[in-house]
Design a protein around this motif. Structure first.
Motif, mmCIF file in Angstrom:
data_model
loop_
_atom_site.group_PDB
_atom_site.id
_atom_site.type_symbol
_atom_site.label_atom_id
_atom_site.label_comp_id
_atom_site.label_asym_id
_atom_site.label_seq_id
_atom_site.Cartn_x
_atom_site.Cartn_y
_atom_site.Cartn_z
ATOM 1 N N LEU A 77 -42.167 -13.196 -11.084
ATOM 2 C CA LEU A 77 -43.018 -12.776 -12.389
ATOM 3 C C LEU A 77 -41.986 -13.496 -13.478
ATOM 4 N N LEU A 78 -42.915 -13.947 -14.425
ATOM 5 C CA LEU A 78 -42.242 -14.797 -15.576
ATOM 6 C C LEU A 78 -42.888 -14.278 -16.723
ATOM 7 N N VAL A 79 -41.966 -13.708 -17.773
ATOM 8 C CA VAL A 79 -42.291 -13.147 -18.904
ATOM 9 C C VAL A 79 -41.730 -13.995 -20.056
ATOM 10 N N CYS A 80 -42.576 -14.140 -21.093
ATOM 11 C CA CYS A 80 -42.142 -14.811 -22.226
ATOM 12 C C CYS A 80 -41.566 -13.545 -23.051
ATOM 13 N N PRO A 110 -31.250 -15.334 -12.802
ATOM 14 C CA PRO A 110 -30.585 -15.744 -13.925
ATOM 15 C C PRO A 110 -31.220 -17.056 -14.202
ATOM 16 N N LEU A 111 -31.374 -17.069 -15.353
ATOM 17 C CA LEU A 111 -31.846 -18.312 -16.056
ATOM 18 C C LEU A 111 -30.824 -19.015 -16.883
ATOM 19 N N PRO A 112 -30.868 -20.182 -17.157
ATOM 20 C CA PRO A 112 -29.943 -20.811 -18.002
ATOM 21 C C PRO A 112 -30.035 -20.320 -19.535
ATOM 22 N N ARG A 119 -37.847 -14.355 -19.094
ATOM 23 C CA ARG A 119 -37.384 -13.186 -18.058
ATOM 24 C C ARG A 119 -38.071 -13.735 -16.640
ATOM 25 N N LEU A 120 -37.046 -14.197 -15.641
ATOM 26 C CA LEU A 120 -37.729 -14.504 -14.369
ATOM 27 C C LEU A 120 -37.399 -13.295 -13.477
#
Length: 125
Positions: A77-80, A110-112, A119-120
């Protein structure tokens, strides 16, 4: 591009997980640049998928959202968290994820720092 390079949750044989983004307009870019399958894109035949996307991210009952995610076979799930896509209500699933209050069945990936506006989450089914 990070998703295409890092490939979180992609299986050893290149099995492509299903990803859903809180902005349906991100779908074509994700399909083009990554191995992921997406739930929806902004195309006329995607009506039921678009409706499910809004139902998931706008849900104020996390378990109702979880049921749709399971039915759709969603793995990520990817949220901007910024911009117009970050305007989801605080009590919606997207608002909870955006604000770091996600349900226990969502695990942060975790994202860079350069992707701090997103948010992933991995979806536990």
């Amino acid at each position: 591009r990070w998703l295409g390079a890092e490939r979180p949750l992609v299986g050893p044989r290149g099995t492509a997980p299903v990803l859903i983004a809180s902005d349906i307009f991100e779908g074509p870019e994700i399909v083009w640049r990554t191995p992921y399958r997406v739930v929806t894109t902004p195309h006329h035949r995607a009506g039921p998928a678009i409706a499910d996307s809004f139902a998931i991210f706008g849900a104020t009952d996390p378990e109702a959202a979880h049921a749709i995610l399971r039915r759709r076979g969603v793995d990520l799930l990817l949220v901007c968290a910024r911009g117009p896509d970050g305007d989801w209500a605080a009590d919606s699933l997207a608002g909870m994820v955006r604000d770091g209050r996600q349900p226990a069945w969502l695990r942060p990936i975790p994202l860079p720092a350069t992707l701090g506006g997103f948010r992933l989450m991995a979806v536990d089914r």
